[in-house]
Write an enzyme that holds these catalytic residues in place. Sequence first.
Site, PDB file in Angstrom:
ATOM      1  CG  HIS A 114     -17.855   6.893 -34.418  1.00 58.16           C
ATOM      2  ND1 HIS A 114     -16.770   8.706 -34.031  1.00 58.16           N
ATOM      3  CD2 HIS A 114     -17.966   6.142 -34.684  1.00 58.16           C
ATOM      4  CE1 HIS A 114     -15.943   7.896 -35.169  1.00 58.16           C
ATOM      5  NE2 HIS A 114     -16.817   6.931 -35.703  1.00 58.16           N
ATOM      6  CG  HIS A 167     -15.152  10.318 -28.082  1.00 54.89           C
ATOM      7  ND1 HIS A 167     -15.113  10.999 -28.320  1.00 54.89           N
ATOM      8  CD2 HIS A 167     -15.085   9.261 -29.273  1.00 54.89           C
ATOM      9  CE1 HIS A 167     -15.277  11.768 -29.292  1.00 54.89           C
ATOM     10  NE2 HIS A 167     -15.289  10.958 -29.799  1.00 54.89           N
TER      11      HIS A 167
END
Length: 339
Positions: A114, A167
Site C-alpha cells: 500500500h 504492517h
Amino acid sequence: MEAVYTQGIWMAESLQQRTISHEKMWLVVTHIGDPKAAFMLVFPFTYFISKRAGVAVFWVAAVTEWLNLVFKWMLFGERPFWWIGESQLFENKQPRVLQFPSTCETGPGSPSGHAMVTAAVWWVVVSSLGSYVYSRTNSLVLSAVPYLLYVVILVAVGISRLFILAHFPHQVIAGSITGFTLGIVLSRSVPEGRPLLFFFCSSICLLLGALILHTGLEWLGLDLSWSIVLAKKWCTHAEWIRLDTRPFSSLTRDCGALLGLGLAQYWKPGGWSLPWAPRALSLAISSMGLYHVNRLPIPVQPQGLFYALFFVKFALVPQIVMVLVPGLVHLFTHKKKKD
C-alpha cells in the site's frame, strides 16, 4: 528484529486505543491506499486531466506492484496480526488490539505494498500538478502545496496500515521510500504511444519473471506459501481471508493491466480528444463502469479460473477509460453539435 516487531505491536495498540473512534476513517484511507485503487480510482481521474499523466500512473502502478511482490518473496516480512500469536512473546501480557476486514492479507509484510504503490503513483500525480501550478503562477509556495498533500497522503496511508495490524512501522517506511524512488525513476519514461508488442512483451516478462523467481526460491527449499498458512491460522474471521490478497492476484492484475494498456493505445492511438465538459462526463461514466466491474463476482474455485478472470478484469480497465467511454461520449456529443 524481535525488538523492532515488539515495539511495533505496542505502537499499534496505542494507536488503536487513541484513535478507535476514527476506525471508519482509517478503513477508508487504507482502501484508498490499496494498489487496486491506483488502477480503479487514481488512473481515470488523472487520465481525463492529462493523458500522459494517466498513462504514467497506470504504468508506474503495475511495475511498482510487481516489484513489491518480488521484494516480499525475498524479504519474508512478518505481519503484526499473526506475529502476536506466532511469536509467543505476549502470553503473559496480551496486547489489546483488534483485527478488521482489511487486516488479514495473505502475502508477506515487507515492504508495505500500500505504502509503496501509493508513494510511486501519487508522486506522478503531485509532480505533474506541481509543475502545472508553477507554470501558471511562477509561485514556489503554491507549487509546493501538491507536495505537502503528497506527504499527508503517505502518512495517512501508513498510519492506517499500522492501525489495522497489516504492517509494522519499518515496513511502511521502507515501502514509502522505495515507492518514492520508483515514482521518480519510472515516471521519466512513460510508454505513451509504444506499440502493442512492447506491452505484450512487458506483460509476458513480468509473468515469466515472477514464475521463474517463485520456482527458483522453492527449488532452494523456501516455502513461499508460509504467509498464507499463518494468515489463515491467526485471522479471527475466516471470511476475511480473500484470494485477491494473494501474491499471484497481484501478479495477474499487473500483467493484465499492462496488456490492457497496450490494447487501449492500439485501438485508439493518441486517445480521444475531448473538450473539458465531455471529459468530465467521460470521467463520471468511466467511474461508474469501473465501480460495477470491480463489484463483479469472480468464482474462487478453481483458482486458475479466478486468476484468469482477474487478469481479464484489469485488462478491461484501460479499455473502458481510454477507448470505450470517451469514444461513446465523443460520438454522441459530436452528433449533437452537428445537429
